[in-house]
Each structure stands twice: as C-alpha cells, then as structure tokens.
Write an enzyme that holds these catalytic residues in place. Sequence first.
Site, PDB file in Angstrom:
ATOM      1  N   VAL A   1       0.842  -1.275  -0.152  1.00 45.54           N
ATOM      2  CA  VAL A   1      -0.159  -0.052  -0.016  1.00 45.54           C
ATOM      3  C   VAL A   1       1.131   1.267  -0.055  1.00 45.54           C
ATOM      4  CG1 VAL A   1      -1.814   1.186   1.563  1.00 45.54           C
ATOM      5  CG2 VAL A   1      -1.661  -1.234   1.082  1.00 45.54           C
ATOM      6  N   PRO A   2       0.748   2.238  -0.861  1.00 45.92           N
ATOM      7  CA  PRO A   2       1.604   3.200  -0.898  1.00 45.92           C
ATOM      8  C   PRO A   2       1.818   4.231  -0.044  1.00 45.92           C
ATOM      9  CG  PRO A   2      -0.197   3.580  -2.828  1.00 45.92           C
ATOM     10  CD  PRO A   2      -0.240   2.293  -1.758  1.00 45.92           C
TER      11      PRO A   2
ATOM     12  N   GLY B   1       3.522   3.389   2.624  1.00 45.50           N
ATOM     13  CA  GLY B   1       4.639   2.921   3.308  1.00 45.50           C
ATOM     14  C   GLY B   1       5.690   3.876   3.346  1.00 45.50           C
TER      15      GLY B   1
ATOM     16  N   PHE C   1       9.151   4.995   2.381  1.00 41.48           N
ATOM     17  CA  PHE C   1      10.286   4.292   1.778  1.00 41.48           C
ATOM     18  C   PHE C   1      11.217   5.193   1.605  1.00 41.48           C
ATOM     19  CE2 PHE C   1       9.000   6.751  -2.076  1.00 41.48           C
ATOM     20  CZ  PHE C   1       7.660   6.853  -1.755  1.00 41.48           C
ATOM     21  N   GLY C   2      12.484   4.632   1.560  1.00 39.72           N
ATOM     22  CA  GLY C   2      13.542   5.756   1.240  1.00 39.72           C
ATOM     23  C   GLY C   2      14.834   4.806   0.822  1.00 39.72           C
ATOM     24  N   LYS C   3      15.652   5.253  -0.022  1.00 41.62           N
ATOM     25  CA  LYS C   3      16.894   4.582  -0.172  1.00 41.62           C
ATOM     26  C   LYS C   3      17.867   4.557   1.081  1.00 41.62           C
ATOM     27  CE  LYS C   3      17.274   6.307  -5.049  1.00 41.62           C
ATOM     28  NZ  LYS C   3      16.106   7.124  -4.912  1.00 41.62           N
ATOM     29  N   VAL C   4      18.469   3.164   1.294  1.00 45.05           N
ATOM     30  CA  VAL C   4      19.252   2.994   2.590  1.00 45.05           C
ATOM     31  C   VAL C   4      20.615   2.846   2.095  1.00 45.05           C
ATOM     32  CG1 VAL C   4      19.581   1.695   4.504  1.00 45.05           C
ATOM     33  CG2 VAL C   4      17.101   1.891   3.930  1.00 45.05           C
TER      34      VAL C   4
ATOM     35  N   LYS D   1      19.483   6.543   5.720  1.00 46.23           N
ATOM     36  CA  LYS D   1      18.231   6.593   5.008  1.00 46.23           C
ATOM     37  C   LYS D   1      18.038   7.895   4.285  1.00 46.23           C
ATOM     38  CE  LYS D   1      13.414   5.139   5.337  1.00 46.23           C
ATOM     39  NZ  LYS D   1      12.396   4.409   6.435  1.00 46.23           N
TER      40      LYS D   1
ATOM     41  N   ASP E   1       3.926  -2.472  10.131  1.00 40.34           N
ATOM     42  CA  ASP E   1       4.669  -2.820   8.966  1.00 40.34           C
ATOM     43  C   ASP E   1       5.650  -3.940   9.195  1.00 40.34           C
ATOM     44  OD1 ASP E   1       5.727  -1.636   5.702  1.00 40.34           O
ATOM     45  OD2 ASP E   1       4.537  -3.375   6.180  1.00 40.34           O
TER      46      ASP E   1
HETATM   47  N1  LIG Z   1      13.653   0.854   5.211  1.00 35.90           N
HETATM   48  C1  LIG Z   1      14.390   1.111   6.337  1.00 35.90           C
HETATM   49  N2  LIG Z   1      14.391   1.890   7.347  1.00 35.90           N
HETATM   50  N3  LIG Z   1      15.381   2.119   8.252  1.00 35.90           N
HETATM   51  C2  LIG Z   1      16.214   1.212   7.861  1.00 35.90           C
HETATM   52  C3  LIG Z   1      17.385   0.660   8.293  1.00 35.90           C
HETATM   53  C4  LIG Z   1      18.140   1.058   9.422  1.00 35.90           C
HETATM   54  N4  LIG Z   1      19.171   0.368   9.620  1.00 35.90           N
HETATM   55  C5  LIG Z   1      19.415  -0.566   8.765  1.00 35.90           C
HETATM   56  N5  LIG Z   1      20.296  -1.345   8.268  1.00 35.90           N
HETATM   57  C6  LIG Z   1      20.363  -2.164   7.215  1.00 35.90           C
HETATM   58  C7  LIG Z   1      19.258  -2.060   6.473  1.00 35.90           C
HETATM   59  C8  LIG Z   1      19.143  -2.950   5.158  1.00 35.90           C
HETATM   60  C9  LIG Z   1      18.119  -3.433   4.642  1.00 35.90           C
HETATM   61  N6  LIG Z   1      18.315  -4.232   3.585  1.00 35.90           N
HETATM   62  C10 LIG Z   1      19.739  -4.552   3.465  1.00 35.90           C
HETATM   63  C11 LIG Z   1      20.549  -5.063   2.331  1.00 35.90           C
HETATM   64  C12 LIG Z   1      22.026  -4.938   2.528  1.00 35.90           C
HETATM   65  C13 LIG Z   1      22.511  -4.291   3.793  1.00 35.90           C
HETATM   66  C14 LIG Z   1      21.674  -3.595   4.644  1.00 35.90           C
HETATM   67  C15 LIG Z   1      20.314  -3.654   4.552  1.00 35.90           C
HETATM   68  C16 LIG Z   1      18.233  -1.164   6.586  1.00 35.90           C
HETATM   69  C17 LIG Z   1      18.416  -0.327   7.648  1.00 35.90           C
HETATM   70  O1  LIG Z   1      15.540   0.434   6.474  1.00 35.90           O
END
Ligand SMILES: Nc1nnc(-c2c[nH]c3ncc(-c4c[nH]c5ccccc45)cc23)o1
Length: 333
Positions: A82-83, A85, A87-90, A105, A191
Amino acid sequence: QDLISHVQNPGKVRYGTASDLLDFVNMVSNIPSSSLLEVGEEMGVLLNKTDMVIKEGHYRIDLDVLLFPWKLTYKPPGPGHVPKGSFGKVHLAQDTKTRKRMACKLIPVEHFKPADVEIQARFHHENIAELYGALLWEQTVHLFMEAGEGGSVLEKLDSCGPMREFEIIWVSQQVLRGLEYLHSHKIIHHDIKPSNIVLMSAKAVLVDFGLTVQMKDDVYVPRDLRGTEMYMSPELVLCRGHNTKTDIYSLGTTIIHMMSGSPPWVRRYPRTAYPSYLYIIHKQAPPLEDIPESCSPAMRRLLEHALDRVPARRSSATELLNEEALHPSREDQ
Ligand SMILES: Nc1nnc(-c2c[nH]c3ncc(-c4c[nH]c5ccccc45)cc23)o1
C-alpha cells in the site's frame, strides 16, 4: 575575511537531544521546500557525540561522512505494498573520523514526515534500530541509524531460501522482544515483515517506523490502510479499529515466509491472478495451510496462537515469548 566569517558563522549542524532533533525535523517538514533552496549547506541535529564528529558546525556528506549504496534497498512499492509505506534509499554510511559504520536512509524532503523518526527518537530498545541523527542536504533528509550489516531477512530469504527452524526461533525472539517493548507503550509498528527486520552479528532489529502510531487508548481507528497486504491481519483489513495484536499476526505471517520462502497466500492464490489479497484475508481462515509439513508441532502451536482471527484471543508478544517453541529443550537440538 572568509576564514573569520566562517569561524564566526559556524555551520548549521549541532549536537542535541532527542527533543532538539524532533524540533529540527518538525521545522523541516513545516517550512515550504522553496525556502529550503536558499540553504546552501547541510543542517541538522546529531544525537550521538561519540560516534559522529561535527567540525565547526559542519557534517558534510562525502567529506565528514561517506555514503555507499548498499544493495539499494529501495524498492518502488510493489504489488501488495500500500503506497502509504515510508520508503527511502538506505545506504551504508561511515564517519570519516571515527570510521563508525551506520545506515543512512535518504528521504526526499517532500516525502518526509516527522513520524519517520518520532518513535526512534523517543523510544530506545536493543531490538529497535537506534537513531543517531538527522541531516538536511540537497532537498533530502538523511537519517543516520544503527546499521544491520547482515541485511534484511527478506534479502536472506531471497538469496538462501527458507530458513531453518533454529534461525527462525532466533529471529522471532528478537522481533518479539522489540514488539513487547513497543506494545507496552501502546505503539503499533504496522509493517512487520521480512524486509523490516535487519540482521547484525548478535541480534536482529526492527526498522522503518514510518507507519508507526502510538494509540491514545486501547484501539486505533485508521484513516487509511497501512502496511503490506500479505502480512495484514483480518481486523486491519476491515478498517473498523485494531490494536497492537495486528503486529502479532504480521509476525505470524512473517514466520510462515521465513519457513516456506514465500509469504502466505501467494502459492495458493498467485499474484498474477490476484492483484489484491485484501478480500482473501478478510474471507478466508488464517493461512495455516501455508505452514510447511516440516514445521515442528510446538512452532505450529505458536503460529496458531499468533494467527488467531480474534485479536482478543490472539497471543501477546509476552505470551509468545513464553511458548515452548521458543525454548527448544536439549533433546530437540
Ligand atoms: N527501510 C528502512 N528504514 N530504516 C532502515 C534501516 C536502518 N538500519 C538498517 N540497516 C540495514 C538495512 C538493510 C536493509 N536491507 C539491506 C541489505 C543489505 C544491507 C543492509 C540492508 C536497513 C536499515 O531500513
């Protein structure tokens, strides 16, 4: 002259408390993005004195902190997402002075809402990704957080297939401790799913609190649908009010995903034929049929308690943590 002006006018990044950070993010989300254009340098609040070094009010991206795109974890909202959420590049971030590694993020300022950081700024638990700071730079909010360098449970499932029961037990215990803490403060994550559980060497943490709400009393009546369809509880789909038990149901569907390699429903109702699962979730009994044969009797009982259709009968996080399935005795090893 510019050296003097530089020293007299230090940059706009400073150390602060959680309330300083919340004031900052509220300011960012309230002022029109047009006036943000004039700010030629980064500004923000860092909570963590030891691990991030501010130099004369500056914490410059690609100078004081380097960003490396991880396997870009940003996925455009797919089917069933559902949009709403957040979202953001991490990215992986590394402070150039202390070499401290973090997650960063990046959220475009027009998509950013204070809810994205409120919970992580105000509530702390070892199974919730810690927030280190927030920076605004080039129309993008940079959120620095505790990094799960092992990636998410979804990446692990996509690359290694179904998890073994002892791994599922370990992840479930970590998630349930985080949920027990959030639920004790009447906070609903909204979520819980494999991509929002990230792995570290000695623990797993919950991430992405953009849909999180803190209930005023014992029920939350949503204005919109929040979450990702396959993991949604029947009461959430009905939109007539729900509570923290909806996260318990989502953990149950997440355990089915970890066990079988697929979310519930999708093998019996292929996505190609079913653009939406909301009606199925509403009409069908809980997806116990998607529990693999190999599942142990104790884990099956845990899933029956986590997926109970009636929220009041469904187990709480504390009750699930006391289930036999999460305390395998010696002979089971
Ligand atoms: N949607 C979101 N909001 N906050 C986060 C977040 C906080 N600390 C994190 N550490 C790792 C990752 C992560 C997700 N997929 C991965 C694949 C490879 C390596 C690392 C990751 C994501 C996070 O993510």
